[in-house]
Write a protein that holds these residues in place. Structure first.
Motif, PDB file in Angstrom:
ATOM      1  N   VAL A 117       6.966   1.107  22.221  1.00 21.02           N
ATOM      2  CA  VAL A 117       6.025   0.627  21.529  1.00 21.02           C
ATOM      3  C   VAL A 117       5.274  -0.481  22.305  1.00 21.02           C
ATOM      4  O   VAL A 117       5.959  -1.485  22.362  1.00 21.02           O
ATOM      5  CB  VAL A 117       6.258   0.267  19.982  1.00 21.02           C
ATOM      6  N   ALA A 118       4.186  -0.626  22.625  1.00 15.68           N
ATOM      7  CA  ALA A 118       3.379  -1.626  23.566  1.00 15.68           C
ATOM      8  C   ALA A 118       2.762  -2.716  22.775  1.00 15.68           C
ATOM      9  O   ALA A 118       2.770  -3.887  22.960  1.00 15.68           O
ATOM     10  CB  ALA A 118       2.583  -1.274  24.487  1.00 15.68           C
ATOM     11  N   ALA A 119       2.309  -2.129  21.662  1.00 15.08           N
ATOM     12  CA  ALA A 119       1.560  -2.922  20.467  1.00 15.08           C
ATOM     13  C   ALA A 119       1.722  -2.569  19.265  1.00 15.08           C
ATOM     14  O   ALA A 119       1.439  -1.344  18.981  1.00 15.08           O
ATOM     15  CB  ALA A 119      -0.194  -3.373  20.922  1.00 15.08           C
ATOM     16  N   ARG A 120       2.131  -3.482  18.307  1.00  8.30           N
ATOM     17  CA  ARG A 120       2.331  -3.032  17.037  1.00  8.30           C
ATOM     18  C   ARG A 120       1.388  -3.364  16.084  1.00  8.30           C
ATOM     19  O   ARG A 120       0.750  -4.465  16.022  1.00  8.30           O
ATOM     20  CB  ARG A 120       3.615  -3.716  16.312  1.00  8.30           C
ATOM     21  N   GLY A 121       1.114  -2.177  15.142  1.00  7.64           N
ATOM     22  CA  GLY A 121      -0.128  -2.268  14.047  1.00  7.64           C
ATOM     23  C   GLY A 121       0.024  -3.445  13.177  1.00  7.64           C
ATOM     24  O   GLY A 121       1.308  -3.732  12.963  1.00  7.64           O
ATOM     25  N   GLY A 122      -0.748  -4.080  12.391  1.00  6.61           N
ATOM     26  CA  GLY A 122      -0.774  -4.942  11.583  1.00  6.61           C
ATOM     27  C   GLY A 122      -0.352  -4.361  10.156  1.00  6.61           C
ATOM     28  O   GLY A 122      -0.596  -3.155   9.956  1.00  6.61           O
ATOM     29  N   ARG A 123       0.341  -5.320   9.597  1.00  2.00           N
ATOM     30  CA  ARG A 123       0.824  -4.920   8.130  1.00  2.00           C
ATOM     31  C   ARG A 123      -0.443  -4.968   7.057  1.00  2.00           C
ATOM     32  O   ARG A 123      -1.342  -5.420   7.404  1.00  2.00           O
ATOM     33  CB  ARG A 123       1.839  -5.887   7.736  1.00  2.00           C
ATOM     34  N   GLY A 124      -0.104  -3.764   6.440  1.00  2.02           N
ATOM     35  CA  GLY A 124      -1.187  -3.675   5.197  1.00  2.02           C
ATOM     36  C   GLY A 124      -0.917  -4.878   4.290  1.00  2.02           C
ATOM     37  O   GLY A 124      -0.075  -5.352   3.977  1.00  2.02           O
ATOM     38  N   GLY A 125      -2.173  -5.106   3.813  1.00  2.00           N
ATOM     39  CA  GLY A 125      -2.469  -6.062   2.736  1.00  2.00           C
ATOM     40  C   GLY A 125      -1.814  -5.775   1.280  1.00  2.00           C
ATOM     41  O   GLY A 125      -2.020  -4.568   1.126  1.00  2.00           O
ATOM     42  N   TRP A 126      -1.403  -6.604   0.690  1.00  2.65           N
ATOM     43  CA  TRP A 126      -0.797  -6.305  -0.734  1.00  2.65           C
ATOM     44  C   TRP A 126      -1.992  -6.340  -1.741  1.00  2.65           C
ATOM     45  O   TRP A 126      -3.007  -6.861  -1.717  1.00  2.65           O
ATOM     46  CB  TRP A 126       0.072  -7.355  -1.214  1.00  2.65           C
ATOM     47  N   GLY A 127      -1.866  -5.131  -2.650  1.00  3.84           N
ATOM     48  CA  GLY A 127      -2.585  -5.049  -3.614  1.00  3.84           C
ATOM     49  C   GLY A 127      -2.352  -5.912  -4.673  1.00  3.84           C
ATOM     50  O   GLY A 127      -1.362  -6.556  -4.747  1.00  3.84           O
ATOM     51  N   ASN A 128      -3.194  -5.866  -5.768  1.00  2.00           N
ATOM     52  CA  ASN A 128      -2.823  -7.015  -6.946  1.00  2.00           C
ATOM     53  C   ASN A 128      -1.830  -6.722  -8.102  1.00  2.00           C
ATOM     54  O   ASN A 128      -1.517  -7.481  -8.664  1.00  2.00           O
ATOM     55  CB  ASN A 128      -4.428  -6.920  -7.663  1.00  2.00           C
ATOM     56  N   MET A 129      -1.351  -5.490  -7.866  1.00  4.09           N
ATOM     57  CA  MET A 129      -0.224  -5.113  -8.478  1.00  4.09           C
ATOM     58  C   MET A 129       0.848  -6.038  -8.494  1.00  4.09           C
ATOM     59  O   MET A 129       1.887  -6.041  -9.211  1.00  4.09           O
ATOM     60  CB  MET A 129       0.324  -3.609  -8.391  1.00  4.09           C
ATOM     61  N   HIS A 130       1.019  -6.607  -7.048  1.00  2.00           N
ATOM     62  CA  HIS A 130       2.104  -7.509  -6.735  1.00  2.00           C
ATOM     63  C   HIS A 130       1.968  -8.885  -7.319  1.00  2.00           C
ATOM     64  O   HIS A 130       3.142  -9.585  -7.269  1.00  2.00           O
ATOM     65  CB  HIS A 130       2.203  -7.760  -5.169  1.00  2.00           C
ATOM     66  N   PHE A 131       0.787  -9.360  -7.746  1.00  5.88           N
ATOM     67  CA  PHE A 131       0.604 -10.668  -8.348  1.00  5.88           C
ATOM     68  C   PHE A 131       0.748 -10.727  -9.894  1.00  5.88           C
ATOM     69  O   PHE A 131       0.408 -11.779 -10.232  1.00  5.88           O
ATOM     70  CB  PHE A 131      -0.706 -10.958  -7.665  1.00  5.88           C
ATOM     71  N   ALA A 132       1.078  -9.691 -10.510  1.00  4.46           N
ATOM     72  CA  ALA A 132       1.002  -9.747 -11.947  1.00  4.46           C
ATOM     73  C   ALA A 132       2.405 -10.598 -12.558  1.00  4.46           C
ATOM     74  O   ALA A 132       3.343 -10.097 -11.899  1.00  4.46           O
ATOM     75  CB  ALA A 132       0.993  -8.498 -12.675  1.00  4.46           C
ATOM     76  N   THR A 133       2.104 -11.503 -13.509  1.00  2.00           N
ATOM     77  CA  THR A 133       3.403 -12.244 -13.853  1.00  2.00           C
ATOM     78  C   THR A 133       3.074 -12.348 -15.376  1.00  2.00           C
ATOM     79  O   THR A 133       2.140 -12.151 -15.779  1.00  2.00           O
ATOM     80  CB  THR A 133       3.598 -13.737 -13.400  1.00  2.00           C
ATOM     81  N   PRO A 134       4.065 -12.642 -16.087  1.00  4.99           N
ATOM     82  CA  PRO A 134       3.956 -12.899 -17.638  1.00  4.99           C
ATOM     83  C   PRO A 134       2.745 -13.844 -17.764  1.00  4.99           C
ATOM     84  O   PRO A 134       2.327 -13.771 -18.868  1.00  4.99           O
ATOM     85  CB  PRO A 134       5.272 -13.581 -17.963  1.00  4.99           C
ATOM     86  N   THR A 135       2.600 -14.713 -17.014  1.00  7.39           N
ATOM     87  CA  THR A 135       1.432 -15.564 -17.317  1.00  7.39           C
ATOM     88  C   THR A 135       0.043 -15.357 -16.539  1.00  7.39           C
ATOM     89  O   THR A 135      -0.950 -16.086 -16.690  1.00  7.39           O
ATOM     90  CB  THR A 135       1.961 -17.282 -16.931  1.00  7.39           C
ATOM     91  N   ARG A 136       0.252 -14.667 -15.437  1.00 13.64           N
ATOM     92  CA  ARG A 136      -0.944 -14.113 -14.827  1.00 13.64           C
ATOM     93  C   ARG A 136      -0.866 -12.619 -15.031  1.00 13.64           C
ATOM     94  O   ARG A 136      -0.683 -11.825 -14.051  1.00 13.64           O
ATOM     95  CB  ARG A 136      -0.849 -14.644 -13.306  1.00 13.64           C
ATOM     96  N   GLN A 137      -1.683 -12.079 -15.865  1.00 13.28           N
ATOM     97  CA  GLN A 137      -1.599 -10.642 -16.470  1.00 13.28           C
ATOM     98  C   GLN A 137      -2.707 -10.091 -15.890  1.00 13.28           C
ATOM     99  O   GLN A 137      -2.988  -8.826 -15.617  1.00 13.28           O
ATOM    100  CB  GLN A 137      -1.427 -10.686 -18.009  1.00 13.28           C
TER     101      GLN A 137
END
Length: 427
Positions: A117-137
């Motif tokens: 592997v000469a060049a590695r692809g960029g990581r995909g961005g997180w969707g908003n499902m990762h940012f849900a918390t009890p105080t940030r629904q």
């Protein structure tokens, strides 16, 4: 028209960018307040080098210089992940050296046959499902994908052959290769008939064979680029054994001893290590000598005094070829395998211009920090490595990111999100 032989090429490779994460919310008739369900973006495609034994030249890279892998697809609702970008596979001949163009350092030796592997692809961005918390629904934000790696690369073909035939032009190298193997190099009675190396497999006995290379003829000054210059010398770098052909017939009006010494001098000028490579000296075109053996006897005495074995040969008449091939096989049995080149490329420490814009936003108990230079920085950091993390922290402090956040009211224990990095702020 014969195909052009190309053994050096410069290209640019760029991996795909990661797909953006999605901002989406669950919508179903009988499900109230379904919540965030935006999926992650897909990974960008890698740029992969692969050995192709059907290739013998870098000709393909003369016309195409830029290679870009596919980007990852963005995420979607219902927690659907974006599809990863397809890897871009670049095929090269076995024995190709991959170098970093700017530094000249070796990145990889494509000799083993394993993909690299000469060049590695960029990581995909997180969707908003990762940012849900009890105080940030109801998080109404997601992360963009990270850019893929990019490199300027120089490809350099160094043939993988056990035995290299060396000598001045028109001494019979191509003829010898055609006699002892199934190769069919172009043969004619003029200088530089061989304009690119030819390979042939020489079968000695059951289970015993080796690869022989007919190298373009050398002239005085080749180590400084005269004639075919380094185009000749590069391809004997890997040869375990050299067979040095000298024309002893006098048909070119040359002195065999002077020719032998000139070739040895050019090898020494190019590489001291190459000059000490095991060598068998062959007096060729013996069938044209007649009764006068003065020249060949003088050459024999000269080379044997230097410790080289000497063989008399007439490649065109098939005289002495079997004895020479047998001696090559015996010498190769004593020698180590074909050398491979160790990678010595060290990726430079990323230098990021932090003078660009940076946005800092607060969403309840989360701080979202984004900006073009920060995105580039995150893409270059290995967060599993302590020193790399310390470098990241140092850049943020020197850029005044923490001071800006403190001025905006960040508190100890607040969550900070920087692309696909999330951490708890500590004063």
């Amino acid at each position: 028209m014969a195909a052009t032989f190309v053994d050096k090429a410069r290209i640019t490779v760029r991996a795909g960018d990661g797909g953006n994460g999605a901002v989406a919310f669950h919508r179903e008739k009988y499900v109230a307040a379904g919540g965030p369900d935006g999926g992650d973006g897909g990974r960008g495609g890698n740029v992969v080098f692969r050995v192709d034994d059907n290739m013998s030249t870098l000709m393909d890279f003369r016309y195409k210089r830029k290679y870009v892998a596919a980007n990852g697809n963005p995420g979607m609702g219902k927690r659907c992940y974006g599809r990863d970008g397809e890897d871009l596979v670049i095929r090269v001949p076995r024995g190709t050296i991959v170098r970093d163009t700017e530094s000249g350092a070796i990145m990889h030796d494509m000799s083993s046959g394993e993909d690299w592997v000469a060049a590695r692809g960029g990581r995909g961005g997180w969707g908003n499902m990762h940012f849900a918390t009890p105080t940030r629904q109801v998080p109404r934000f997601a992360k963009p994908g990270l850019p893929g790696e990019s490199h300027d690369i120089t490809l350099e073909l160094k043939l993988l052959a056990d035995v290299g035939l060396i000598g001045f032009p028109n001494v019979g190298k191509s003829t010898l290769l055609s006699v002892v193997s199934a190769a069919h190099p172009k043969i004619a009675n003029y200088h530089f008939t061989t304009l690119f190396p030819n390979l042939g497999v020489v079968y000695v006995d059951e289970g015993v064979s080796f690869v022989m290379a007919d190298i373009p003829g050398i002239i005085e000054g080749a180590s400084e680029g005269a004639g075919l210059g380094h185009d000749f010398l590069r391809h004997i770098d890997r040869c375990r054994l050299l067979v040095h052909l000298v024309d002893v017939s006098g048909s070119e009006g040359r002195d065999p001893i002077a020719d032998f010494d000139a070739i040895c001098a050019e090898l020494s000028e190019y590489s001291e290590e190459l000059a000490t490579r095991p060598q068998i000296v062959v007096g060729n075109k013996c069938d044209l000598l007649g009764d006068d053996r003065t020249a060949i006897d003088a050459l024999r005495g000269h080379v044997e005094a230097l410790g080289y074995p000497f063989f008399e040969l007439s490649a065109a008449a098939h005289q002495g070829t079997r004895e020479l091939v047998g001696e090559c096989a015996r010498e190769l049995a004593k020698l180590p395998p074909i050398a491979s080149y160790e990678a010595d490329y060290v990726p430079p420490e990323p230098v990021v211009d932090t003078s660009g814009d940076l946005t800092i936003e607060k969403f309840e108990d989360m701080w979202l920090v984004e900006g073009p230079w920060l995105q580039r920085l995150v893409a270059t950091i290995n967060f599993s490595d302590y020193e790399s993390r310390m470098h990241f922290d140092k850049v943020l402090r020197e850029a005044g990111v923490y001071k800006r956040m403190e001025a905006l009211g960040v508190q100890d224990g607040d969550t900070v999100s920087m692309y696909d990095l999330m951490f708890e702020y500590k004063e």
